[in-house]
Design a protein around this motif. Structure first.
Motif, PDB file in Angstrom:
ATOM      1  N   TRP A  15       0.845  -1.183   0.000  1.00 41.98           N
ATOM      2  CA  TRP A  15       0.000   0.000   0.000  1.00 41.98           C
ATOM      3  C   TRP A  15       0.885   1.239   0.000  1.00 41.98           C
ATOM      4  O   TRP A  15       1.596   1.475  -0.954  1.00 41.98           O
ATOM      5  CB  TRP A  15      -0.996  -0.016   1.149  1.00 41.98           C
ATOM      6  N   LEU A  16       0.880   2.022   1.058  1.00 41.94           N
ATOM      7  CA  LEU A  16       1.667   3.258   1.085  1.00 41.94           C
ATOM      8  C   LEU A  16       2.850   3.199   2.041  1.00 41.94           C
ATOM      9  O   LEU A  16       3.504   4.205   2.284  1.00 41.94           O
ATOM     10  CB  LEU A  16       0.762   4.440   1.485  1.00 41.94           C
ATOM     11  N   TRP A  17       3.137   2.022   2.604  1.00 41.25           N
ATOM     12  CA  TRP A  17       4.207   1.885   3.583  1.00 41.25           C
ATOM     13  C   TRP A  17       5.205   0.823   3.141  1.00 41.25           C
ATOM     14  O   TRP A  17       4.881  -0.082   2.392  1.00 41.25           O
ATOM     15  CB  TRP A  17       3.640   1.468   4.943  1.00 41.25           C
ATOM     16  N   GLN A  18       6.427   0.925   3.672  1.00 36.08           N
ATOM     17  CA  GLN A  18       7.387  -0.152   3.511  1.00 36.08           C
ATOM     18  C   GLN A  18       7.000  -1.269   4.464  1.00 36.08           C
ATOM     19  O   GLN A  18       6.333  -1.039   5.479  1.00 36.08           O
ATOM     20  CB  GLN A  18       8.803   0.329   3.824  1.00 36.08           C
ATOM     21  N   LEU A  19       7.413  -2.476   4.157  1.00 38.38           N
ATOM     22  CA  LEU A  19       7.032  -3.614   4.996  1.00 38.38           C
ATOM     23  C   LEU A  19       7.572  -3.489   6.419  1.00 38.38           C
ATOM     24  O   LEU A  19       6.927  -3.914   7.373  1.00 38.38           O
ATOM     25  CB  LEU A  19       7.502  -4.917   4.360  1.00 38.38           C
ATOM     26  N   ARG A  20       8.729  -2.904   6.572  1.00 32.37           N
ATOM     27  CA  ARG A  20       9.282  -2.686   7.917  1.00 32.37           C
ATOM     28  C   ARG A  20       8.355  -1.781   8.718  1.00 32.37           C
ATOM     29  O   ARG A  20       8.075  -2.041   9.888  1.00 32.37           O
ATOM     30  CB  ARG A  20      10.669  -2.045   7.800  1.00 32.37           C
ATOM     31  N   ASP A  21       7.852  -0.715   8.093  1.00 38.13           N
ATOM     32  CA  ASP A  21       6.946   0.201   8.782  1.00 38.13           C
ATOM     33  C   ASP A  21       5.623  -0.467   9.121  1.00 38.13           C
ATOM     34  O   ASP A  21       5.056  -0.222  10.195  1.00 38.13           O
ATOM     35  CB  ASP A  21       6.692   1.445   7.923  1.00 38.13           C
ATOM     36  N   ALA A  52       2.120   6.195  11.934  1.00 37.12           N
ATOM     37  CA  ALA A  52       1.593   5.642  10.683  1.00 37.12           C
ATOM     38  C   ALA A  52       1.418   6.740   9.651  1.00 37.12           C
ATOM     39  O   ALA A  52       1.707   6.553   8.459  1.00 37.12           O
ATOM     40  CB  ALA A  52       0.273   4.924  10.936  1.00 37.12           C
ATOM     41  N   PHE A  53       0.962   7.907  10.072  1.00 39.65           N
ATOM     42  CA  PHE A  53       0.793   9.019   9.138  1.00 39.65           C
ATOM     43  C   PHE A  53       2.140   9.523   8.626  1.00 39.65           C
ATOM     44  O   PHE A  53       2.290   9.817   7.438  1.00 39.65           O
ATOM     45  CB  PHE A  53       0.031  10.162   9.805  1.00 39.65           C
ATOM     46  N   LEU A  54       3.127   9.639   9.524  1.00 40.57           N
ATOM     47  CA  LEU A  54       4.425  10.178   9.128  1.00 40.57           C
ATOM     48  C   LEU A  54       5.219   9.236   8.233  1.00 40.57           C
ATOM     49  O   LEU A  54       6.128   9.674   7.526  1.00 40.57           O
ATOM     50  CB  LEU A  54       5.257  10.523  10.370  1.00 40.57           C
ATOM     51  N   THR A  55       4.900   7.950   8.239  1.00 46.14           N
ATOM     52  CA  THR A  55       5.667   7.006   7.429  1.00 46.14           C
ATOM     53  C   THR A  55       4.996   6.674   6.099  1.00 46.14           C
ATOM     54  O   THR A  55       5.485   5.802   5.378  1.00 46.14           O
ATOM     55  CB  THR A  55       5.922   5.702   8.208  1.00 46.14           C
ATOM     56  N   ILE A  56       3.913   7.351   5.761  1.00 41.40           N
ATOM     57  CA  ILE A  56       3.306   7.146   4.438  1.00 41.40           C
ATOM     58  C   ILE A  56       4.305   7.592   3.386  1.00 41.40           C
ATOM     59  O   ILE A  56       4.886   8.671   3.475  1.00 41.40           O
ATOM     60  CB  ILE A  56       1.990   7.934   4.312  1.00 41.40           C
ATOM     61  N   THR A  61       9.763   8.710  -0.628  1.00 42.29           N
ATOM     62  CA  THR A  61      10.135   9.523   0.525  1.00 42.29           C
ATOM     63  C   THR A  61       8.919   9.707   1.419  1.00 42.29           C
ATOM     64  O   THR A  61       7.790   9.612   0.968  1.00 42.29           O
ATOM     65  CB  THR A  61      10.723  10.888   0.111  1.00 42.29           C
ATOM     66  N   SER A  62       9.171   9.929   2.691  1.00 36.54           N
ATOM     67  CA  SER A  62       8.080  10.114   3.639  1.00 36.54           C
ATOM     68  C   SER A  62       8.314  11.393   4.438  1.00 36.54           C
ATOM     69  O   SER A  62       9.401  11.982   4.407  1.00 36.54           O
ATOM     70  CB  SER A  62       7.975   8.920   4.590  1.00 36.54           C
ATOM     71  N   ILE A  63       7.306  11.796   5.169  1.00 35.03           N
ATOM     72  CA  ILE A  63       7.425  12.994   5.998  1.00 35.03           C
ATOM     73  C   ILE A  63       8.457  12.750   7.095  1.00 35.03           C
ATOM     74  O   ILE A  63       9.243  13.638   7.431  1.00 35.03           O
ATOM     75  CB  ILE A  63       6.056  13.350   6.611  1.00 35.03           C
ATOM     76  N   LEU A  64       8.492  11.546   7.627  1.00 36.03           N
ATOM     77  CA  LEU A  64       9.458  11.214   8.670  1.00 36.03           C
ATOM     78  C   LEU A  64      10.897  11.304   8.145  1.00 36.03           C
ATOM     79  O   LEU A  64      11.787  11.786   8.850  1.00 36.03           O
ATOM     80  CB  LEU A  64       9.176   9.815   9.231  1.00 36.03           C
ATOM     81  N   ASP A  65      11.131  10.871   6.910  1.00 31.44           N
ATOM     82  CA  ASP A  65      12.462  11.016   6.310  1.00 31.44           C
ATOM     83  C   ASP A  65      12.848  12.485   6.195  1.00 31.44           C
ATOM     84  O   ASP A  65      13.980  12.862   6.486  1.00 31.44           O
ATOM     85  CB  ASP A  65      12.494  10.377   4.920  1.00 31.44           C
ATOM     86  N   PHE A  66      11.893  13.313   5.754  1.00 30.23           N
ATOM     87  CA  PHE A  66      12.177  14.739   5.631  1.00 30.23           C
ATOM     88  C   PHE A  66      12.511  15.355   6.986  1.00 30.23           C
ATOM     89  O   PHE A  66      13.443  16.153   7.101  1.00 30.23           O
ATOM     90  CB  PHE A  66      10.977  15.464   5.011  1.00 30.23           C
ATOM     91  N   ILE A  67      11.784  14.971   8.035  1.00 29.64           N
ATOM     92  CA  ILE A  67      12.061  15.489   9.377  1.00 29.64           C
ATOM     93  C   ILE A  67      13.445  15.029   9.843  1.00 29.64           C
ATOM     94  O   ILE A  67      14.202  15.796  10.443  1.00 29.64           O
ATOM     95  CB  ILE A  67      10.958  15.050  10.359  1.00 29.64           C
ATOM     96  N   ARG A  68      13.798  13.781   9.553  1.00 31.99           N
ATOM     97  CA  ARG A  68      15.136  13.285   9.916  1.00 31.99           C
ATOM     98  C   ARG A  68      16.235  14.043   9.184  1.00 31.99           C
ATOM     99  O   ARG A  68      17.253  14.417   9.775  1.00 31.99           O
ATOM    100  CB  ARG A  68      15.246  11.797   9.595  1.00 31.99           C
ATOM    101  N   TYR A  69      16.053  14.273   7.879  1.00 30.34           N
ATOM    102  CA  TYR A  69      17.059  15.008   7.102  1.00 30.34           C
ATOM    103  C   TYR A  69      17.194  16.441   7.612  1.00 30.34           C
ATOM    104  O   TYR A  69      18.311  16.965   7.723  1.00 30.34           O
ATOM    105  CB  TYR A  69      16.697  15.032   5.622  1.00 30.34           C
ATOM    106  N   ALA A  70      16.059  17.088   7.921  1.00 30.47           N
ATOM    107  CA  ALA A  70      16.102  18.462   8.418  1.00 30.47           C
ATOM    108  C   ALA A  70      16.776  18.514   9.789  1.00 30.47           C
ATOM    109  O   ALA A  70      17.577  19.418  10.061  1.00 30.47           O
ATOM    110  CB  ALA A  70      14.696  19.038   8.498  1.00 30.47           C
ATOM    111  N   GLY A  71      16.471  17.557  10.662  1.00 29.11           N
ATOM    112  CA  GLY A  71      17.118  17.517  11.973  1.00 29.11           C
ATOM    113  C   GLY A  71      18.610  17.287  11.870  1.00 29.11           C
ATOM    114  O   GLY A  71      19.400  17.906  12.589  1.00 29.11           O
ATOM    115  N   ALA A  72      19.014  16.411  10.968  1.00 28.77           N
ATOM    116  CA  ALA A  72      20.445  16.163  10.783  1.00 28.77           C
ATOM    117  C   ALA A  72      21.139  17.398  10.222  1.00 28.77           C
ATOM    118  O   ALA A  72      22.273  17.712  10.598  1.00 28.77           O
ATOM    119  CB  ALA A  72      20.657  14.979   9.850  1.00 28.77           C
ATOM    120  N   TYR A  73      20.468  18.120   9.352  1.00 32.84           N
ATOM    121  CA  TYR A  73      21.075  19.311   8.754  1.00 32.84           C
ATOM    122  C   TYR A  73      21.181  20.447   9.769  1.00 32.84           C
ATOM    123  O   TYR A  73      22.227  21.072   9.898  1.00 32.84           O
ATOM    124  CB  TYR A  73      20.261  19.765   7.543  1.00 32.84           C
ATOM    125  N   PHE A  74      20.095  20.710  10.494  1.00 28.78           N
ATOM    126  CA  PHE A  74      20.084  21.859  11.394  1.00 28.78           C
ATOM    127  C   PHE A  74      20.706  21.571  12.757  1.00 28.78           C
ATOM    128  O   PHE A  74      21.299  22.459  13.364  1.00 28.78           O
ATOM    129  CB  PHE A  74      18.659  22.365  11.592  1.00 28.78           C
TER     130      PHE A  74
END
Length: 93
Positions: A15-21, A52-56, A61-74
């Motif tokens: 569906w909209l998630w990876q199997l791990r998620d 579940a919403f953040l890992t769609i 790419t997912s919203i959670l990935d974007f938050i992780r990338y932004a946190g790592a950058y800033f």
């Protein structure tokens, strides 16, 4: 003739998630329902829904990935800026 996505390098999705998620969400839903029925705690179920919403995933790419990338950058790495006047810039001014 068989056509494989990305030469078998694509991650497995359902569906909209990876199997791990989906596995993490399933385990969290079970634990959340257990905590709701036994202790009357509702926040674990809300946190599971937020996860579940953040890992769609859309376009790999997912919203959670974007938050992780932004946190790592800033916050995760030091930003280094160096300003100097070069010889070419000095001649122009």
């Amino acid at each position: 003739m068989y056509i494989y996505p990305d030469n078998l390098k694509a991650k497995a999705t359902l569906w909209l998630w990876q199997l791990r998620d989906i596995g993490i969400i399933g385990i969290c839903v079970l634990a959340s329902i257990l905590s709701l029925t036994q202790a009357g705690l509702f926040p674990p179920l809300v946190l599971t829904g937020v996860y579940a919403f953040l890992t769609i995933r859309f376009e790999d790419t997912s919203i959670l990935d974007f938050i992780r990338y932004a946190g790592a950058y800033f916050f995760g790495s030091q930003q280094f800026y160096e300003w100097r006047l070069t010889y070419e810039q000095k001649e122009k001014s």
